[in-house]
Design a protein around this motif. Structure first.
Motif, PDB file in Angstrom:
ATOM      1  N   UNK A 293       0.855  -1.176   0.000  1.00  0.00           N
ATOM      2  CA  UNK A 293       0.000   0.000   0.000  1.00  0.00           C
ATOM      3  C   UNK A 293       0.897   1.234   0.000  1.00  0.00           C
ATOM      4  N   UNK A 294       0.441   2.305  -0.664  1.00  0.00           N
ATOM      5  CA  UNK A 294       1.356   3.396  -0.983  1.00  0.00           C
ATOM      6  C   UNK A 294       0.826   4.764  -0.563  1.00  0.00           C
ATOM      7  N   UNK A 295       1.710   5.519   0.075  1.00  0.00           N
ATOM      8  CA  UNK A 295       1.530   6.953   0.267  1.00  0.00           C
ATOM      9  C   UNK A 295       2.480   7.612  -0.730  1.00  0.00           C
ATOM     10  N   UNK A 296       1.943   8.427  -1.629  1.00  0.00           N
ATOM     11  CA  UNK A 296       2.767   8.971  -2.709  1.00  0.00           C
ATOM     12  C   UNK A 296       2.901  10.486  -2.564  1.00  0.00           C
ATOM     13  N   UNK A 297       4.138  10.951  -2.621  1.00  0.00           N
ATOM     14  CA  UNK A 297       4.446  12.377  -2.706  1.00  0.00           C
ATOM     15  C   UNK A 297       4.766  12.685  -4.167  1.00  0.00           C
ATOM     16  N   UNK A 298       4.275  13.805  -4.649  1.00  0.00           N
ATOM     17  CA  UNK A 298       4.235  14.018  -6.094  1.00  0.00           C
ATOM     18  C   UNK A 298       4.605  15.453  -6.457  1.00  0.00           C
ATOM     19  N   UNK A 299       5.460  15.588  -7.474  1.00  0.00           N
ATOM     20  CA  UNK A 299       5.806  16.914  -8.013  1.00  0.00           C
ATOM     21  C   UNK A 299       6.445  16.701  -9.382  1.00  0.00           C
ATOM     22  N   UNK A 300       6.150  17.583 -10.326  1.00  0.00           N
ATOM     23  CA  UNK A 300       6.811  17.398 -11.622  1.00  0.00           C
ATOM     24  C   UNK A 300       8.217  17.991 -11.586  1.00  0.00           C
ATOM     25  N   UNK A 301       9.109  17.322 -12.289  1.00  0.00           N
ATOM     26  CA  UNK A 301      10.536  17.642 -12.262  1.00  0.00           C
ATOM     27  C   UNK A 301      10.933  18.552 -13.417  1.00  0.00           C
ATOM     28  N   UNK A 346       5.491  17.147 -17.495  1.00  0.00           N
ATOM     29  CA  UNK A 346       4.180  17.644 -17.054  1.00  0.00           C
ATOM     30  C   UNK A 346       3.725  18.790 -17.938  1.00  0.00           C
ATOM     31  N   UNK A 347       4.674  19.635 -18.330  1.00  0.00           N
ATOM     32  CA  UNK A 347       4.331  20.830 -19.095  1.00  0.00           C
ATOM     33  C   UNK A 347       3.757  20.512 -20.469  1.00  0.00           C
ATOM     34  N   UNK A 348       3.977  19.316 -20.968  1.00  0.00           N
ATOM     35  CA  UNK A 348       3.481  18.938 -22.285  1.00  0.00           C
ATOM     36  C   UNK A 348       2.207  18.088 -22.201  1.00  0.00           C
TER      37      UNK A 348
END
Length: 518
Positions: A293-301, A346-348
């Motif tokens: 089971x997953x806790x995900x932290x997220x941000x585009x690089x 992410x930008x595309x």
């Protein structure tokens, strides 16, 4: 009597268990805050990423360099990390861009070639500057097109003022401010009409000019801030597309209108690198009790490359990296796996996160929660339930553990509108995973740093980023420890009983958090 004693004993044991859990949570929160405030690595990380590596345009060597840096950094903290390829993109590397006005006088101009713009092949190209004409229709435009041969064509309107609106509001009279806004609106409408009458659009117009033999395309996408231009990608494949700052663009425009026939020289030394891999950068702290089971932290690089991508999305990246570093230090054996995704492209169109969702259904179906941060350097002030019916319950409980000086500034909206938004959490919401945006206060993000040539290290407000790292680490800890799996039940639109058609969403429950569950 024995039965009552047993019940009392059980009640005391349960109360003791709850008290123990509260004490454990309090100690963990204290440890997170202490690590974040006394041994923060945010400024050093920001310097290494933004100053040392710079912008992270997809397909550039800097994007790969940044990924390698992040992997090495995580490994130095004892966190397993890797890059994961999901596709290919046009490889391109920025070189020196030099733009000068050489007639009627000599002046170096502030500007740059746009991302993926063709180079000038080691040459300096000189040509007259002309303005896109106001023609009657597309037929007249086609008749005019041969006139562009060997010339640089300006395709952006000339702004009536170089002062941002807040300057007018502070110092101008109400009458002059209103007059300026009306003039700007009229000129904007007229310029849009000018483009429309060519029969083309902002994408196809540069291509038509290129095909007709223009020396290059000149534009200026001002962002209503001092010295700030939006920087995007080029639509030409053979001749350079350059963006010139408002002040110098206006100079060229007025000289051209005045009949002086200004000339500029342009040298752009970019390189085409063919197709190159695109990838996400993934790191994780493995769960000890529920590793699947997953806790995900997220941000585009990735970023645009007019600046160094400091607030879009360097600060989101720093928030998640620092949160992971802190958690590894003070919470090395989480119950659930804590995974961080630094998404590419992410930008595309959210390409990296969408690919991850498609490639890892086994993870997506077992997401406890995902937290994404992607709108600048400011402290988090908004959290929406994204249409998840019970988000108020678990997010509300977790938020009670966040220090009041951070929590009290966060507006919550339950259940919130379903769907995504403009960042990577949308890729997960789209498949029913409980994913949420940690949305920040402005710091003039929209008109000053978002996709602009001023999005640089000096715009980072590290106190706010530190607050976000603390918030993220506490929420990740609480989500990992929660004995209950989060609900994925979504709110549904009400149905009109007479027509059977979907109705409208009721006004969301909005609260300024002061503590407790709202």
């Amino acid at each position: 009597m024995r039965r009552n004693t047993s019940a009392l004993t059980l009640a005391l044991l349960l109360a003791g268990t709850g008290a123990f859990a509260q004490t454990r949570d309090s100690l963990m929160v204290k440890s997170i805050i202490e690590e974040a405030t006394q041994r923060s690595q945010l400024q050093q990380l920001g310097h290494e990423l933004m100053d040392g590596i710079g912008p992270r345009l997809v397909g550039t060597p800097q994007m790969k360099q940044a990924a390698d840096w992040a992997v090495a950094k995580y490994q130095s903290w004892g966190i397993g990390a890797k890059t994961e390829q999901y596709g290919e993109w046009r490889g391109w590397e920025r070189g020196v861009t030099h733009i000068d006005m050489v007639y009627p006088r000599i002046k170096s101009l502030e500007g740059t070639q746009l991302a993926w713009s063709p180079s000038t092949n080691g040459k300096t190209i000189t040509g007259e500057v002309i303005i896109l004409p106001d023609v009657a229709d597309s037929v007249a435009f086609q008749q005019w097109l041969p006139a562009v041969k060997g010339k640089f064509v300006m395709i952006s309107m000339c702004q009536p003022t170089g002062r941002p609106d807040y300057n007018w509001e502070e110092y101008g009279t109400k009458e002059s401010f209103e007059k300026m806004k009306k003039e700007r609106t009229a000129q904007t409408d007229a310029w849009r009409s000018r483009i429309t009458k060519t029969g083309l659009n902002n994408t196809t117009l540069p291509q038509a000019l290129e095909k007709a033999g223009a020396a290059g395309v000149v534009m200026s996408y001002w962002s209503n801030g001092f010295g700030v231009n939006k920087i995007f990608g080029a639509n030409t494949t053979k001749v350079p597309t350059i963006d010139i700052a408002l002040e110098d663009y206006g100079l060229l425009y007025r000289l051209t209108e005045g009949g002086q026939k200004p000339k500029i020289s342009v040298r752009a030394d970019s390189k085409e690198l063919g197709l190159v891999p695109t990838f996400n950068t993934i790191a994780e702290i493995k769960g000890s009790e529920k590793p699947d089971e997953y806790v995900i932290l997220s941000a585009h690089f990735d970023s645009w490359d007019g600046g160094t991508g400091a607030t879009d999305n360097g600060t989101g990246t720093l928030t998640m990296m620092e949160a992971m570093r802190i958690l590894k230090k003070v919470y090395p054996n989480p119950k659930r796996t804590i995974l961080v995704g630094h998404w590419g492209s992410e930008e595309q169109g959210l390409n990296g996160s969408r690919a991850f969702v498609e490639d890892h259904p086994e993870i997506v179906k077992n997401i406890q929660v995902l937290f994404n941060q992607d709108n600048g350097t400011g402290r988090v002030v908004n959290l929406s339930g994204q249409g998840f019916l019970h988000a108020y319950e678990y997010l509300g409980r977790w938020l009670t553990k966040v220090p009041n000086d951070i929590r009290s500034q966060i507006d919550t909206r339950w259940p919130g509108a379903p769907g995504g938004g403009g960042s990577d959490f949308a890729s997960f919401v789209a498949v029913g995973a409980p994913a949420f945006s940690l949305s920040s206060t402005s710091w003039s993000y929209g008109n000053y740093t978002w996709h602009t040539n001023r999005d640089t290290y000096d715009k980072i407000v590290f106190d706010d980023v530190r607050s976000n790292a603390i918030l993220t680490a506490i929420l990740a800890y609480m989500a990992s420890e929660d004995p209950v799996k989060t609900s994925r039940e979504k709110s549904v639109l009400p149905v009109n009983p007479r027509t059977g058609e979907p109705g409208s969403w009721p006004a969301p429950v909005k609260s300024k958090r002061k503590g407790g569950v709202n």
